[in-house]
Design a protein around this motif. Structure first.
Motif, PDB file in Angstrom:
ATOM      1  N   GLY A  63       0.816  -1.208   0.000  1.00  0.00           N
ATOM      2  CA  GLY A  63       0.000   0.000   0.000  1.00  0.00           C
ATOM      3  C   GLY A  63       0.847   1.254   0.000  1.00  0.00           C
ATOM      4  O   GLY A  63       1.998   1.264   0.451  1.00  0.00           O
ATOM      5  N   VAL A  64       0.267   2.321  -0.519  1.00  0.00           N
ATOM      6  CA  VAL A  64       0.867   3.659  -0.489  1.00  0.00           C
ATOM      7  C   VAL A  64      -0.135   4.578   0.197  1.00  0.00           C
ATOM      8  O   VAL A  64      -1.311   4.625  -0.182  1.00  0.00           O
ATOM      9  N   VAL A  65       0.314   5.292   1.232  1.00  0.00           N
ATOM     10  CA  VAL A  65      -0.588   6.131   2.029  1.00  0.00           C
ATOM     11  C   VAL A  65      -0.161   7.597   1.906  1.00  0.00           C
ATOM     12  O   VAL A  65       0.973   7.904   1.504  1.00  0.00           O
ATOM     13  N   PRO A  66      -1.058   8.517   2.268  1.00  0.00           N
ATOM     14  CA  PRO A  66      -0.696   9.936   2.219  1.00  0.00           C
ATOM     15  C   PRO A  66       0.436  10.249   3.194  1.00  0.00           C
ATOM     16  O   PRO A  66       0.720   9.511   4.138  1.00  0.00           O
ATOM     17  N   ASN A  67       1.078  11.373   2.954  1.00  0.00           N
ATOM     18  CA  ASN A  67       2.182  11.805   3.817  1.00  0.00           C
ATOM     19  C   ASN A  67       1.663  12.236   5.188  1.00  0.00           C
ATOM     20  O   ASN A  67       0.719  13.017   5.292  1.00  0.00           O
ATOM     21  N   ILE A  68       2.277  11.707   6.216  1.00  0.00           N
ATOM     22  CA  ILE A  68       2.045  12.133   7.601  1.00  0.00           C
ATOM     23  C   ILE A  68       3.389  12.589   8.161  1.00  0.00           C
ATOM     24  O   ILE A  68       4.407  11.922   7.962  1.00  0.00           O
TER      25      ILE A  68
END
Length: 887
Positions: free
Chosen positions: A673-678
């Motif tokens: 998976g690729v998630v938004p930047n945190i």
């Protein structure tokens, strides 16, 4: 020698004045009596003989004055007389006296506080350590960014470097500590050191003995030295502690000593252990850093810091040639105490703070000089009378100096208590277990306070002394305008100087405050963090010694927390947003390794629903779920920045990566998976760093954070959460409990070294600027009010011949704002240069930020207009009939 005795006798005679006067009177009476008897023997009557005897002797009072001059120190007695006169004069003018002492005490106390803090930050080093300025602290810079120092490289430095009289190695490791009976077990952290550490520091135990070389040998019997604080709290300061047995990681160890009270090195910890050469200690490279924190060495006499740096750099280059695989690109970092523990720009940062404190003191002195000048002009009749009676130049100067010195002395005494309270408050407010500081207010601090108090008295006296000396020289009569114009010019210059200094402080405080806001207000990638409850849990290692037991506890914890009413989603993680993750070197399949040891990125472990709690659903692929448990297929999730950096324009899903910074490379993990930047990994929060997320339940965590997104105000859920955690296992402490939003505040210990002190400076600088602005406003008001009182007659004439209130108001504002505008222009020009010094502290803001400079100017103008408004309003209320009769 006789001259010295004569001087001492003259000085002591000051304190025996009454007795010596009585002795002189007795001697004079005896002398006159003898002369009287002599004249009577010659046939004179008694009355005539007494008169001739008195004439022959001369004036008794004149003789007494001459005798006093011969036996004492006339200039000192005269000064004491002027000092007593000054005290009486100040008592009569109580309003001026109280205002002057308050302003000076505040400025002096602030200055001494900053001096004490700067001294602690830059020069004192560790408390009780001998010759801190001769110690250097060393680490290695690895191409991957890993910390800190290889013991094998340290041993090479120690054997080959000739710049040091000795070098020592400092590390650390978590331990389980138990009493002599094996009970009262506690997880703590111990500092591991080479046996020569305390000898090199020049500090010896107050009980027991120091480490011996035999204690550091492989296979030696375990021993420990306790910190004083730990000895007091855990062992109630047992006098027989030396020789007692404790258990460290279930193995018996002997307590051999206790360090002195107030000593900590290199941070606040409970005990020190010998390094004792653990496995892999002598292996080189960033993969073998067994708790190596730093090395330190004591410079030989005559050796400079730069010479030591040059020598260690040369040794490291030889190591790179000898061990290219392990030491390629590895360079030494050699720092002084302040550079290593406070920051590379510490002298600039705290030097600027000290300069700011001096600006405040100069503003207070300029204010006082203006008030004293106005008071001196108001006493022109008194001074001109003394001039007419023959008062000397020194006597006039002495009187003014006496008044200024009296004010500065009282203000200095109050400033001393202000400084002691302020330093104590600062120490408590900025305390950190990772930064050991010595804020002792000692005789050196007292000497500094005396020096600046005397200096302030001298500065205060310059303008009024100049005014009085002009009167003495006859440059105007007691009612002439020359004296007033000269005083007005001096007052205008002082006001302009105050305004210039004030705007420099305002602009500096403004850019620092904006830099702090740019950090704490940065975008984090988390939705509504004020609705997320967080808490830190660390499982006791002796109770949860296996991975299965730890995972079972966290599974039960998730079940209990998820069932709490008001909790919408819950999750676990190894850390929380904004905090740093575990920086590890990594290898990306199909990508050639970077030169110098590979690339690195923070690794985090997170449980299911973590990204739902954060409000950051997957951009592609999936998030962790029930499949990603212990024994499951090894997977990973990356953030958008990671995918962009390592697979630009490509597909991240299905790619593989692994960590390589351990003794053996980790297992390959497939990106699912690729998630938004945190926000993670950047202390200044200005850049989203590449991140790798691993499944929480595929590890064996000893500690974790829980994160709960609530559908109701978090404070309504918090008591229930605390109760559930305690009910699950009371031996597990709950720490850092609160909202995620609250955790986003500035915390020194999680900042990079360059910006670690920004929070302190950004909090203190507005205080300095506010005090400076207040003092400058008061000074402007006092000067304008004094001028109005001087021009009462003129105002009456103007109003009598038809001047309107608006004209009078315009005249007052014009006279007041001209020096303000001049000071503002000078201050803005100075700010452009001074703010550049703060460049290293600024985040996301220019030192010449137009908005900050404009805001500082607007604040200054508003304060100046307010300071002019009150006297202007009073001037428009002048009754012409009364003003025309005003002298």
């Amino acid at each position: 020698m006789s001259a010295v005795r004569q001087s001492c006798a003259r000085f002591l005679s000051i304190f025996r004045k009454q007795r010596l006067d009585r002795e002189f009177d007795d001697e004079a009476r005896a002398h006159i009596a003898f002369a009287t008897e002599d004249y009577m023997r010659r046939g004179m009557p008694l009355a005539q003989a007494q008169r001739f005897a008195r004439v022959k002797f001369g004036s008794v009072e004149a003789a007494k004055d001459a005798e006093r001059d011969s036996r004492g120190l006339p200039w000192l007695e005269g000064f004491f007389y002027d000092l007593r006169f000054a005290v009486r004069a100040l008592q009569r003018d109580r309003g001026f006296t109280f205002a002057a002492i308050a302003m000076l005490a505040l400025a002096i106390g602030l200055n001494v506080t900053v001096f004490t803090v700067m001294n602690a930050m830059l020069f004192r080093g560790f408390p009780l350590v001998k010759a801190n300025d001769r110690l250097l602290y060393m680490q290695e810079r690895f191409p991957s960014g890993l910390c800190c120092i290889s013991y094998a490289d340290f041993e090479t430095w120690r054997s080959q470097a000739r710049s040091f009289s000795g070098m020592a190695f400092v590390g650390g490791r978590p331990i389980v500590l138990a009493d002599s009976n094996g009970g009262n077990r506690t997880d703590t952290f111990a500092t591991t050191v080479t046996a020569n550490t305390f000898q090199l520091l020049g500090v010896q135990p107050v009980a027991g003995r120091d480490f011996l070389p035999a204690d550091d040998a492989p296979g030696a019997r375990p021993v420990a030295i306790l910190g004083y604080r730990f000895w007091e709290s855990r062992f109630a300061k047992r006098a027989d502690i030396a020789g007692q047995t404790i258990y460290i990681d279930n193995a018996p160890a002997t307590v051999v000593g206790v360090m002195p009270e107030g000593f900590d090195f290199t941070e606040q910890l409970n005990l020190w252990l010998p390094l004792a050469h653990p496995p892999n200690l002598n292996q080189r490279g960033p993969a073998f850093l067994p708790g190596g924190h730093l090395a330190f060495g004591r410079l030989r006499d005559g050796v400079t810091v730069e010479e030591a740096r040059t020598e260690l750099a040369a040794i490291s280059r030889r190591l790179e040639d000898t061990f290219p695989a392990a030491n390629r690109g590895v360079a030494p970092r050699v720092d002084t105490w302040s550079q290593f523990f406070v920051g590379p720009d510490a002298p600039v940062v705290y030097g600027s703070l000290w300069v700011a404190a001096w600006f405040v003191l100069l503003i207070a002195c300029a204010n006082m000089a203006n008030l004293t000048l106005a008071r001196t002009v108001g006493r022109r009749h008194e001074f001109s009378t003394k001039v007419a009676l023959g008062a000397s130049r020194w006597r006039m100067v002495s009187q003014i100096l006496g008044e200024s010195l009296t004010l500065a002395t009282v203000a200095g005494m109050l400033g001393w208590w202000i400084a002691k309270w302020s330093v104590r408050t600062w120490a408590v407010a900025t305390a950190s277990s990772f930064q050991i500081l010595d804020y002792t207010v000692d005789s050196g601090t007292l000497a500094y306070l005396v020096a600046i108090s005397v200096g302030a008295a001298a500065l205060i006296s310059v303008a009024p002394i100049g005014s009085v000396l002009q009167l003495r020289a006859g440059k105007g009569n007691t009612h002439g305008v020359t004296q007033d114009r000269h005083g007005n010019r001096i007052g205008a210059v002082l006001i302009a100087g105050q305004m210039a200094l004030a705007i420099v402080l305002l602009s500096g405080a403004g850019v620092l405050a904006r830099a702090l806001l740019n950090i704490v207000g940065a975008k984090t990638g988390v939705r509504d963090p004020q609705n997320i409850l967080i808490g830190s849990l660390r499982l006791p290692s002796w109770k949860y010694s296996t991975a299965a037991a730890r995972l079972d506890y966290f599974n039960r914890l998730e079940t209990e927390l998820e069932a709490i009413p008001g909790v919408r989603q819950e999750s676990l993680s190894s850390t929380i947003p904004v905090n740093s993750g575990s920086l590890r070197t990594l290898e990306v399949e199909g990508r050639p390794p970077a030169p110098g040891g590979g690339e690195s990125a923070p690794f985090l472990t997170v449980a299911s629903d973590y990204f739902r709690v954060m409000g950051a659903p997957a951009l592609s692929g999936r998030v962790f779920d029930g499949r990603d448990r212990s024994g499951g297929f090894p997977v990973a999730i990356v953030n958008q920045s990671f995918a962009t950096r390592f697979w630009p324009g490509g597909q991240a899903l299905g790619k593989r990566l692994r960590a390589t910074d351990r003794n053996a490379p980790g297992e390959w993990r497939t990106v699912v998976g690729v998630v938004p930047n945190i926000m993670q990994g950047d202390p200044t929060r200005q850049q989203f760093k590449p991140l790798v997320y691993l499944p929480f339940h595929q590890g064996s965590p000893q500690s974790a954070w829980f994160l709960l997104r609530t559908g109701v105000p978090p404070d309504r859920v918090a008591p229930v959460v605390r109760a559930e955690v305690q009910k699950l296992d009371r031996s597990v402490p709950l720490e850092d409990f609160g909202t995620l939003k609250a955790s986003f505040g500035f915390q020194r210990d999680r900042m990079d070294l360059e910006h670690a002190e920004l929070g302190k400076n950004a909090a203190v600088a507005p205080i300095f600027a506010g005090i400076a602005l207040l003092l400058a406003g008061i000074g402007l008001y006092a000067v304008i009010a004094h001028r109005i009182s001087q021009r009462t007659n003129e105002i009456g004439v103007r109003m009598a011949i038809g001047a309107a209130a608006q004209d009078i108001r315009g005249m007052v504002f014009r006279d007041g704002m001209i020096p303000v505008v001049m000071g503002m222009i000078l201050g803005l020009a100075a700010s452009l240069a001074v703010n550049r010094v703060l460049q290293s502290q600024l985040v996301g803001v220019s030192p010449h930020d137009p908005a900050t400079l404009a805001g500082a100017t607007a604040i200054l103008v508003l304060v100046a207009l307010l300071a002019c408004h009150i006297p202007a309003r009073r001037a428009t209320k002048v009754d012409p009939a009364v003003a025309l009769r005003h002298d």
